[in-house]
Design a protein around this motif. Sequence first.
Motif, PDB file in Angstrom:
ATOM      1  N   UNK A 153       0.787  -1.161  -0.154  1.00 23.02           N
ATOM      2  CA  UNK A 153       0.053   0.059  -0.025  1.00 23.02           C
ATOM      3  C   UNK A 153       1.024   1.288   0.011  1.00 23.02           C
ATOM      4  N   UNK A 154       2.095   1.133   0.012  1.00 19.88           N
ATOM      5  CA  UNK A 154       3.116   2.284  -0.078  1.00 19.88           C
ATOM      6  C   UNK A 154       3.134   2.597  -1.612  1.00 19.88           C
ATOM      7  N   UNK A 155       2.328   3.524  -1.955  1.00 22.25           N
ATOM      8  CA  UNK A 155       2.365   4.060  -3.362  1.00 22.25           C
ATOM      9  C   UNK A 155       1.779   5.472  -3.431  1.00 22.25           C
ATOM     10  N   UNK A 156       1.902   6.371  -4.258  1.00 20.71           N
ATOM     11  CA  UNK A 156       1.412   7.640  -4.361  1.00 20.71           C
ATOM     12  C   UNK A 156       0.450   7.701  -5.560  1.00 20.71           C
ATOM     13  N   UNK A 157       0.170   6.350  -6.173  1.00 25.13           N
ATOM     14  CA  UNK A 157      -0.640   6.402  -7.496  1.00 25.13           C
ATOM     15  C   UNK A 157      -1.860   6.941  -7.049  1.00 25.13           C
ATOM     16  N   UNK A 158      -2.400   8.031  -7.986  1.00 20.63           N
ATOM     17  CA  UNK A 158      -3.429   8.986  -7.925  1.00 20.63           C
ATOM     18  C   UNK A 158      -3.749   9.615  -9.167  1.00 20.63           C
ATOM     19  N   UNK A 159      -5.147   9.629  -9.653  1.00 17.63           N
ATOM     20  CA  UNK A 159      -5.332  10.546 -10.810  1.00 17.63           C
ATOM     21  C   UNK A 159      -6.591  11.282 -10.523  1.00 17.63           C
ATOM     22  N   UNK A 160      -6.720  12.706 -11.131  1.00 20.04           N
ATOM     23  CA  UNK A 160      -7.761  13.588 -10.744  1.00 20.04           C
ATOM     24  C   UNK A 160      -8.305  14.264 -11.929  1.00 20.04           C
ATOM     25  N   UNK A 161      -9.564  14.565 -12.097  1.00 20.73           N
ATOM     26  CA  UNK A 161      -9.819  15.621 -13.229  1.00 20.73           C
ATOM     27  C   UNK A 161      -9.658  16.881 -12.721  1.00 20.73           C
ATOM     28  N   UNK A 162      -8.879  17.992 -13.462  1.00 27.18           N
ATOM     29  CA  UNK A 162      -8.617  19.284 -13.099  1.00 27.18           C
ATOM     30  C   UNK A 162      -9.133  20.209 -13.765  1.00 27.18           C
ATOM     31  N   UNK A 163      -9.814  21.134 -13.201  1.00 32.58           N
ATOM     32  CA  UNK A 163     -10.720  22.068 -14.117  1.00 32.58           C
ATOM     33  C   UNK A 163     -10.097  23.508 -13.628  1.00 32.58           C
TER      34      UNK A 163
END
Length: 285
Positions: free
Chosen positions: A122-132
């Motif tokens: 679980x040591x991960x910075x994996x992330x994704x977002x929609x940015x406006x």
Amino acid sequence: MGKDSNHPFSGEKVFFATKHSKETVLKPLLSRIGLVCVRADVDTDQFGTFSGEVDRVGTVRETLRLKTSAAVEINPEGRFFLASEGSFGPHPLIGLAQSDHEALLFVDKKLEIEIYVEEVSTETNHAEIEFGPGDNLHAFLKQVGFPEHGLIVKPKGNASVVFKNLQTTDAVRNAINDSFHASSKEKVILSTDMRASYNPTRMKIIEKAGAKLVEAIISLCPDCHIPGFAISKGIRGLPCEKCGEPTRITKEVIWSCVKCSYTEQKERPDGLRTVPASDCEFCNP
């Protein structure tokens, strides 16, 4: 773990199919058993990219075999070959928690064996977002450990444009501005760059998988004495410390040879005998 110069593989080269500097963490580990890690000039992006240009086809192990086969084509004189593959998503047991699943495949052409190991963390910075427009960029950059960790920017609705190798705030802002212009949705996709050379957190998990690989190479089968005798399967049923019911947590493990059919059933190597009530599906459903 000290250096084992008496290992039967000592002094041999292992050709590592990698494009993103993973050899920097695996080379010192392999040297402990005398293996010389050599980077094989393979374009591993052809088998899948995290940024979405190329989808991975097949299972993790199938992809690893494609990578080692490509390394064999370039280095046909070699005996040992190595490949790495990572994937990211919800943890298989914890659920919503993001996890990093790293797998390594070591191939010995002479003995015709494969040694496969994996590390899930679980040591991960994996992330994704929609940015406006107007969204807080600084908060996301802080969350993912930027600039030590790279970022990828893409316009939403336009798969033909991808901005990578972003490790400065100016570069990210420029990529966002260009992506807004290229987006049909007036949104931008910000995601962590999960390529190992741009993600030191992931590199640490690859190193942990590498330590498991070295241990497996050192471990000889009690029957045929071929390297690679390691845990191949877990048997569930470790009892809860409170209610005593068997849980989904591994109670015993199966050790298997990668060459012959010899197996052994053993207790967990960490010596754990019970599960905390907080992890029991009966006490804490």
